[in-house]
Design a protein around this motif. Sequence first.
Motif, PDB file in Angstrom:
ATOM      1  N   UNK A   1       0.792  -1.233   0.000  1.00  0.00           N
ATOM      2  CA  UNK A   1       0.000   0.000   0.000  1.00  0.00           C
ATOM      3  C   UNK A   1       0.826   1.286   0.000  1.00  0.00           C
ATOM      4  N   UNK A   2       2.115   1.187   0.280  1.00  0.00           N
ATOM      5  CA  UNK A   2       2.964   2.381   0.183  1.00  0.00           C
ATOM      6  C   UNK A   2       3.259   2.722  -1.273  1.00  0.00           C
ATOM      7  N   UNK A   3       3.117   1.743  -2.173  1.00  0.00           N
ATOM      8  CA  UNK A   3       3.372   1.954  -3.598  1.00  0.00           C
ATOM      9  C   UNK A   3       2.064   2.127  -4.360  1.00  0.00           C
ATOM     10  N   UNK A   4       1.091   1.247  -4.098  1.00  0.00           N
ATOM     11  CA  UNK A   4      -0.224   1.295  -4.748  1.00  0.00           C
ATOM     12  C   UNK A   4      -1.270   1.291  -3.631  1.00  0.00           C
ATOM     13  N   UNK A   5      -2.019   2.368  -3.474  1.00  0.00           N
ATOM     14  CA  UNK A   5      -3.010   2.429  -2.401  1.00  0.00           C
ATOM     15  C   UNK A   5      -4.097   1.360  -2.556  1.00  0.00           C
ATOM     16  N   UNK A   6      -4.512   0.777  -1.431  1.00  0.00           N
ATOM     17  CA  UNK A   6      -5.617  -0.178  -1.460  1.00  0.00           C
ATOM     18  C   UNK A   6      -6.854   0.499  -2.029  1.00  0.00           C
ATOM     19  N   UNK A   7      -7.588  -0.225  -2.852  1.00  0.00           N
ATOM     20  CA  UNK A   7      -8.783   0.326  -3.486  1.00  0.00           C
ATOM     21  C   UNK A   7      -8.526   0.927  -4.852  1.00  0.00           C
ATOM     22  N   UNK A   8      -7.254   1.035  -5.251  1.00  0.00           N
ATOM     23  CA  UNK A   8      -6.927   1.620  -6.548  1.00  0.00           C
ATOM     24  C   UNK A   8      -7.326   0.695  -7.685  1.00  0.00           C
ATOM     25  N   UNK A   9      -7.772   1.302  -8.782  1.00  0.00           N
ATOM     26  CA  UNK A   9      -8.043   0.548 -10.004  1.00  0.00           C
ATOM     27  C   UNK A   9      -6.728   0.458 -10.767  1.00  0.00           C
ATOM     28  N   UNK A  10      -6.423  -0.738 -11.267  1.00  0.00           N
ATOM     29  CA  UNK A  10      -5.144  -0.990 -11.924  1.00  0.00           C
ATOM     30  C   UNK A  10      -5.396  -1.749 -13.219  1.00  0.00           C
ATOM     31  N   UNK A  11      -4.648  -1.391 -14.282  1.00  0.00           N
ATOM     32  CA  UNK A  11      -4.704  -2.170 -15.520  1.00  0.00           C
ATOM     33  C   UNK A  11      -3.413  -2.968 -15.640  1.00  0.00           C
ATOM     34  N   UNK A  12      -3.545  -4.293 -15.830  1.00  0.00           N
ATOM     35  CA  UNK A  12      -2.398  -5.189 -15.941  1.00  0.00           C
ATOM     36  C   UNK A  12      -2.468  -5.877 -17.301  1.00  0.00           C
TER      37      UNK A  12
END
Length: 120
Positions: free
Chosen positions: A64-75
């Motif tokens: 969560x320090x890099x990508x906040x929880x709840x964030x939408x991400x495209x992989x």
Amino acid sequence: MKKIIILIAAIIVLFSSLPQNSATAKTKYKNITVSATSYCELGRTATGFDYRKYPKAKAIAVDPRVIPLGSKVYIPGYGYAIARDVGGRIKGKIIDVHFKTKKQAIIWGRKKVKIRVYHN
């Protein structure tokens, strides 16, 4: 006549300040290159999301320090997912991609990918 010209000028100024097309509005995101591993689990995540209820949900575990929880991400190769979980070995630029079956997780394996993280 003067009033009509002033009215037309005011309308032109008003409409020129509006966005031309809402579809062209810029979405804020950042690209991050990460090491993407995979996992298969049907329990609850750190955010309380229950995979037993939604086993096909696309979710990832993150630091969560890099990508906040709840964030939408495209992989790439996986699609859109939500950062819903954390893990003891997920530190820094590492994500863990959730799959419904162990076979799918093994096929994914571990790979380096450039992901897109959208701002909440």
